[in-house]
Design a protein around this motif. Structure first.
Motif, PDB file in Angstrom:
ATOM      1  N   GLU A   1     -18.569   3.304  -3.189  1.00  0.00           N
ATOM      2  CA  GLU A   1     -17.949   3.576  -4.489  1.00  0.00           C
ATOM      3  C   GLU A   1     -18.803   4.556  -5.280  1.00  0.00           C
ATOM      4  O   GLU A   1     -18.288   5.497  -5.883  1.00  0.00           O
ATOM      5  CB  GLU A   1     -17.741   2.288  -5.299  1.00  0.00           C
ATOM      6  CG  GLU A   1     -16.737   1.303  -4.708  1.00  0.00           C
ATOM      7  CD  GLU A   1     -15.291   1.808  -4.699  1.00  0.00           C
ATOM      8  OE1 GLU A   1     -15.032   2.925  -5.169  1.00  0.00           O
ATOM      9  OE2 GLU A   1     -14.428   1.067  -4.203  1.00  0.00           O
TER      10      GLU A   1
ATOM     11  N   GLU B   1     -13.934   5.111  -9.779  1.00  0.00           N
ATOM     12  CA  GLU B   1     -14.920   4.726  -8.764  1.00  0.00           C
ATOM     13  C   GLU B   1     -16.057   3.931  -9.407  1.00  0.00           C
ATOM     14  O   GLU B   1     -16.537   2.947  -8.838  1.00  0.00           O
ATOM     15  CB  GLU B   1     -15.484   5.949  -8.023  1.00  0.00           C
ATOM     16  CG  GLU B   1     -14.474   6.901  -7.392  1.00  0.00           C
ATOM     17  CD  GLU B   1     -13.587   6.304  -6.307  1.00  0.00           C
ATOM     18  OE1 GLU B   1     -13.497   5.075  -6.203  1.00  0.00           O
ATOM     19  OE2 GLU B   1     -12.958   7.102  -5.577  1.00  0.00           O
TER      20      GLU B   1
ATOM     21  N   GLU C   1      -6.801   4.223  -4.708  1.00  0.00           N
ATOM     22  CA  GLU C   1      -7.258   5.017  -3.557  1.00  0.00           C
ATOM     23  C   GLU C   1      -6.115   5.884  -2.998  1.00  0.00           C
ATOM     24  O   GLU C   1      -6.351   7.000  -2.546  1.00  0.00           O
ATOM     25  CB  GLU C   1      -7.862   4.145  -2.459  1.00  0.00           C
ATOM     26  CG  GLU C   1      -8.978   3.197  -2.903  1.00  0.00           C
ATOM     27  CD  GLU C   1     -10.129   3.826  -3.712  1.00  0.00           C
ATOM     28  OE1 GLU C   1     -10.104   5.041  -3.984  1.00  0.00           O
ATOM     29  OE2 GLU C   1     -11.038   3.076  -4.090  1.00  0.00           O
TER      30      GLU C   1
HETATM   31 FE   LIG Z   1     -12.936   3.385  -5.160  1.00  0.00          FE
END
Ligand SMILES: [Fe+2]
Ligand SMILES: [Fe+2]
Length: 258
Positions: free
Chosen positions: A44, A127, A209
């Motif tokens: 991430e 993220e 995503e």
């Molecule tokens: Fe992610």
């Protein structure tokens, strides 16, 4: 069709292969959960960093560049220098200042649009939020973060990046699309084998995503200004090879376990 199936449909078309069952069987083992979560945590941050470095290199002005670096400091402190904790990372994924394009050509106009910046800034925010969510789960389960090495996956694609612009940027954006798409496919594959909490979390990641993959691909097309389907097909092959070939180093994006 469920929402997850709808999100996955274009992704499964984009990827050249599905994750082999052998990987899923390895990943669902209870004793491998710590490595999955630790690697996920690092991924991430890397996803955020990659987007950040892309816009720093190509798109933003000097002040924004500084703001971006500062934004990542507490996260990097945690991951690389073991400084800080869940509490010190709370509410850190918001930016206080606008990120603006640099004016770099003769007309004083940036060759890369505000659109690239806005999409990437939103992606970074998400993220960093995912990073926090993964860390929250690790803390709840008493899984310490004691470092992790990078697998071969991203490197295996990045070594094919062209050495001249704008093709290099186009390649990096296509690779970004593959990493996001594969992550999405693996979250969906793994989720049914996990406990309720993790299952819910992994399913919740599918939507962002799937959008990240789409954004990278759209940007690759915009930056190139040409048909990129040949280059996409090239990386589809490289990616599938990394996913299907034997890989001793079990990770979130590793190949077939041996
Ligand atoms: Fe992610
Ligand atoms: Fe993502």
């Amino acid at each position: 069709m469920t929402e997850a199936e709808k999100l996955l449909e274009p992704i499964l078309k984009f990827l050249s292969c599905e994750t082999p069952d052998a990987w899923v069987n390895e990943a669902k083992k209870k004793e491998n959960l710590p490595i999955i979560l630790r690697d996920h945590l690092a991924c991430e941050l890397k996803a955020g960093q990659t987007a950040m470095y892309l816009i720093r290199k190509y798109a933003v002005d000097k002040d924004s560049s500084k703001v971006l670096l500062e934004w990542f400091e507490p996260y990097e402190d945690f991951l690389y220098r073991k400084r800080g904790d869940l509490a010190s990372l709370a509410n850190k994924n918001n930016l206080s200042k606008a990120i603006l394009p640099k004016s770099s050509n003769a007309q004083g106009k940036s060759p890369y649009s505000q659109d690239l910046i806005d999409k990437m800034v939103l992606l970074i925010k998400e993220e960093l939020h995912h990073f926090y969510q993964v860390l929250e789960i690790m803390v709840k389960r008493d899984i310490p973060f004691d470092g992790i090495t990078a697998g071969r996956y991203a490197k295996g694609m990045l070594k094919h990046v062209k050495t001249f612009e704008p093709d290099a940027l186009v390649d990096k954006l296509i690779i970004g699309a593959y990493i996001e798409a594969r992550s999405c496919e693996r979250f969906a594959k793994l989720a049914p084998h996990l406990d309720d909490d993790l299952n819910k979390f992994y399913v919740s990641l599918l939507r962002s995503e799937a959008r990240h993959y789409q954004d990278y691909l759209t940007l690759a097309g915009q930056v190139s200004g040409k048909d990129i389907s040949e280059r996409v097909a090239y990386f589809a092959k490289v990616e599938a090879e990394l996913i299907l070939s034997p890989d001793e180093d079990f990770k979130f994006h590793s190949g077939t376990p041996v």
